[in-house]
Structures are given as structure tokens and as C-alpha cells.
Enzyme design. Sequence first.
Site, PDB file in Angstrom:
ATOM      1  N   GLU A 178       0.802  -1.233   0.000  1.00 64.21           N
ATOM      2  CA  GLU A 178       0.000   0.000   0.000  1.00 64.21           C
ATOM      3  C   GLU A 178       0.829   1.276   0.000  1.00 64.21           C
ATOM      4  OE1 GLU A 178      -3.886  -1.549   2.443  1.00 64.21           O
ATOM      5  OE2 GLU A 178      -2.154  -1.022   3.634  1.00 64.21           O
TER       6      GLU A 178
HETATM    7  C1  TNX Z   1      -4.188  -4.236   4.739  1.00 62.83           C
HETATM    8  S1  TNX Z   1      -2.339  -6.366   4.348  1.00 62.83           S
HETATM    9  C2  TNX Z   1      -2.936  -3.887   5.201  1.00 62.83           C
HETATM   10  C3  TNX Z   1      -2.788  -3.428   6.582  1.00 62.83           C
HETATM   11  C4  TNX Z   1      -4.097  -3.332   7.290  1.00 62.83           C
HETATM   12  C5  TNX Z   1      -4.948  -4.512   6.935  1.00 62.83           C
HETATM   13  C6  TNX Z   1      -6.238  -4.556   7.692  1.00 62.83           C
HETATM   14  C7  TNX Z   1      -1.368  -5.314   4.207  1.00 62.83           C
HETATM   15  C8  TNX Z   1      -0.133  -5.785   3.707  1.00 62.83           C
HETATM   16  N1  TNX Z   1      -1.772  -4.088   4.517  1.00 62.83           N
HETATM   17  O1  TNX Z   1      -2.122  -2.193   6.597  1.00 62.83           O
HETATM   18  O2  TNX Z   1      -3.852  -3.313   8.661  1.00 62.83           O
HETATM   19  O3  TNX Z   1      -5.213  -4.498   5.580  1.00 62.83           O
HETATM   20  O4  TNX Z   1      -6.961  -5.709   7.406  1.00 62.83           O
END
Ligand code: TNX
Length: 538
Positions: free
Chosen positions: A346
Site C-alpha cells: 500500500e
Molecule cells: C491491509 S495487508 C494492510 C494493513 C491493514 C490490513 C487490515 C497489508 C499488507 N496491509 O495495513 O492493517 O489491511 O486488514
Amino acid sequence: MRRQRRHHGTTPRTTRLLGSLLLVMAAGSVMVGAAPAQRESARDTTPVPLDRVIPAPASVDPGGSPYRITEDTRIRVDGSREARRVGEYLADVLRPSTGYRLPVTDHGRGGIRLRIAEGPYGSEGYRLHSGRSGVTLTAAGPAGLFHGVQTLRQLLPAAVEEDSEQPGPWLVAGGTVTDTPRFGWRGAMLDVSRHFFSVDEVKRYIDQIALYKINKLHLHLSDDQGWRIAVDSWPRLATYGGSTEVGGGPGGYYTKADYKEIVRYASSRHLEVVPEIDMPGHTNAALASYADLNCDGVAPPLYTGTKVGFSSLCVGKEITYDFVDDVVRETAALTPGRYLHIGGDEAHSTPHEDFVTFMDRVQPIVAKYGKTVVGWHQLTGAEPAEGALVQYWGLDRTSDAEKERVAEAARNGTGLILSPADRAYLDMKYDKNTPLGLSWAGYVEVRRSYDWDPGTYLPGVPASAVRGVEAPLWTETLSESGELEYMAFPRLPGIAELGWSPAAARDWEDYRVRLAAQAPRWDALGMGYYRSPQVPWS
Ligand code: TNX
């Protein structure tokens, strides 16, 4: 430490759990009050069948007389210090509930014998043989013995997990279990950034996941809301960047001594700790701690909300790589394990080209300090280093193009850890009524989290590229052990089984019965869990 009780929160849910716990305890004390003979005859003395274990063993050959643990039982270990350590661990599990002395010794006959010997067990497999004169666990090394001990625990009555003396009898069914894992990576991730969890809370979780033969503890140590590991060369990361959490609570961080204690404890449970420093996104806590890390030289405020994707290290500034070098060097020095996770998910505020540049510079730093890179699967958008592993967290609706990018990397030699969010994410709500957790990946009931095959999950991936599975527990909505347990149980044992048991053993109808049989153990251990309507709890 093993028997710390759940921290009771004040939410209606925990009060409810506490209520049922008290009922269970009240029922237990009625039993204890009865005369001994009556107590024993009132109990079901049929031993647990050898195949009523999670994860399902690779092979089970029942038959012959059961073994009965008595006050004369010894735990016999061969001369090695490693076997002795596992023997002491087993004694610690058995002594409080049986009330027996259970000396750990290297002489005598019969009893529970732990031996390290050559055999077709691999580094984590074991053989358990049980008959009238004793139980013998054989493995090539201590990890195999340790996993064998977890099987032995589950073959004993659930009351063996109590911390006060129970009536028994302590029978282990006769026969042989020969067991070895399908995958080498069977992970559980705990996000200690969104909410901070103390060393004792982490140890409690370690004990719970070790029951199911999980062998990696991935700690998500940094994110926008908190930096949780002391770094001597950048002290404000922890002292300032760790000073809060989601919702504005006090946060916290691990000193190096704390962190070493977690690593030591994990290793005593044959778990390898995988530290994650999430970069270049998810870095607000670091950016808030040091203005110089920001492209505009201005430190943002600390962040206590739950949005993602708004922060980025400054890819064009040299100081960024000094920072990464120092952080990776100090974290690697605290890590006896092989892996260092660099996040990479992300990074919505990092332009694509910058992301690639960043990963090209950072992966060699990890290698320089002797560690193997692990990254979230977005790392396949850059070039994963030779030998790197990526952790896939997509879902059914993830685009074919993104899945294919991951599959292509796998065909080119990148190893995969599977954590599909709509199957393996322990922070997803079970259904619309779940009081905790998130639902961006949908609801994930127990069957959905269990009923998939990591070996064939992603199209176009060679089976050899799949290194295993991992169940992440993100903590935006979770702040105490009871809440972690409510989300992890009963789903985590299912992910553990997908990682350990042969693909052919996966059978929901059989699994749900084995799963139901775990609940009395969780009750005895004082653990919280969700009583899913999909499971035939007794
Ligand atoms: C996605 S999974 C994220 C996290 C969040 C999560 C909550 C991932 C690699 N990044 O930053 O905490 O979803 O479900």
C-alpha cells in the site's frame, strides 16, 4: 507465563466470555468436590483417538493398548541438552494438572521417552509410538520433538491444560503417529503497531500458536501509528514514534532487551521471529519522529486513525538510505532468524518509479546484513532480490493481472507465502455481527478460512514456489489478549493445518469435529474464542 489468564476487558463481549468462563469453572469445582472413585467413573475414560489432532497428522496407525501416565511416570530424555529442554517443557505442561512429579531423567525404563535419532522425519517431523509400557517420541532434532509434544498434549484429556490438579486418568491411545509438515513456513503475524502489545501478551500468543505447530512469528513492528522497536542510532523512532497507537492510547515499544526476550521465548517454542519494518509507505511514525526524513523537511503529527496509504519515505533523499541502513543493521543484529520483512504494501503515496528505485536500494542492504528479504506481494511490482520471498495478501476479486504478476515472479524463482485476505486474515469479521475486526475483504467464517489449498490457490504458480501459509492479525480494532484470541480462534488452527497437513487430509466435515474438540482445551487455558455456528461444539 504459559498460564497467564486472559486480560479481562470491559466490553460487553468480554463480560459475556467471562460469564461463561465462570460457569465452566463452577461446573469444574462441583466435579472436584465429588469422591475420587465417583469422579473417575463419571468421566469418559476412552482415550482421544490418535487422529483427533490439529493439524491432522500425515499418518496414523492406531492399535494396541493405551499408555497411562501415573505418579511413577518419568520423562526420559537421551543425553542431549536439546531433548532435555523439550522434556522439561513437557513436564511443565503436565505437572500442574496431573499433580505428578514427572522427573526428567536420562535413565530408567518405560515412561515418556524423547529421543533424537536419524530417521525419515525431516527437521520438524516426528514419530509418536504409544503402547502399554510407554510413549516414545522420536525426531531428528528438538523441533520435531517439540511438535510431537504438541500432538501428545492433544491426545491427553483437555483437563491436562488446567493449572490445578485434576482427577485424570491420563491415557494416551495405543498406536503410532508418523508426521512431517507439508510446508516449511507456517506463520502467524501480529501487528503490534496499530495497538501495542506487551512482552507478556506476545508470549501468551506465542504459546497459543505453538500448540498448532506454527513455526514463524512475524512481528509487524512499524506502521503509521507506532514504531515499536528501539533503534539506538535513531532513538526518537521508539521514544516519540512509539508514544501512541490507534485511538490515542499510550502505545509503547520494545527495548532491545524486551525484544531479545521475545526472540528467546519464541525460540524456546521453536518459532523463528520475522521482524517487519514496513517501508516505504506505512511510515508516518518514523516521519513524525525525524523531520529530515520528509521530502519537505517538515515532520507530520503522530497519527492515531486507521487510514492507510498516506505516508512515504523520501526516495530521493540520501538520508533515507542512511536511516534504512541503520534500522536494518540494528534489527538484523537482534534477529537470529534468516528473514527480514521490509513491507512494501500500500505504498499509494510513493510514485511507482520511486517504489522500484527504493526497493532496488533497500534489498541489497538487507542482504548486506545477512538476511533474506521478505516483502508483501507488491514487491513483485519492483524486482524481488534473488532468494526473496513475497507474501500474497490478495483476494478472490484481486485482478488477474496482479495475480499473474505474482505467479510470474514465482515462476522466476521468488518464493510465496500465502495469506489471502479473504481466507487467512484473522482480523476480518466472521459475519455481520462480529463486534471486532474489519470487513474490507468480506466476512471470513471458519469454513471459508479452512477450505482452500495453498498448493493450487494461485493459478500459474509452480507448487515448489509455495513455501507455506501465514495468518496475519492486524490490530486496528484489537487492543488486548482476549480480543486477539477471539479473532484468532478458531481460525488460526485451520491455517496451521493447511500449512502442516498433507493436501489429501483436508476434509471440512472431519476437521470441524476435531476443531470442536479443541474448545475444552481453550477453556482450560483461559483463552477466548468465537463459538462459530459452523462448528459442532459440545
Ligand atoms: C491491509 S495487508 C494492510 C494493513 C491493514 C490490513 C487490515 C497489508 C499488507 N496491509 O495495513 O492493517 O489491511 O486488514
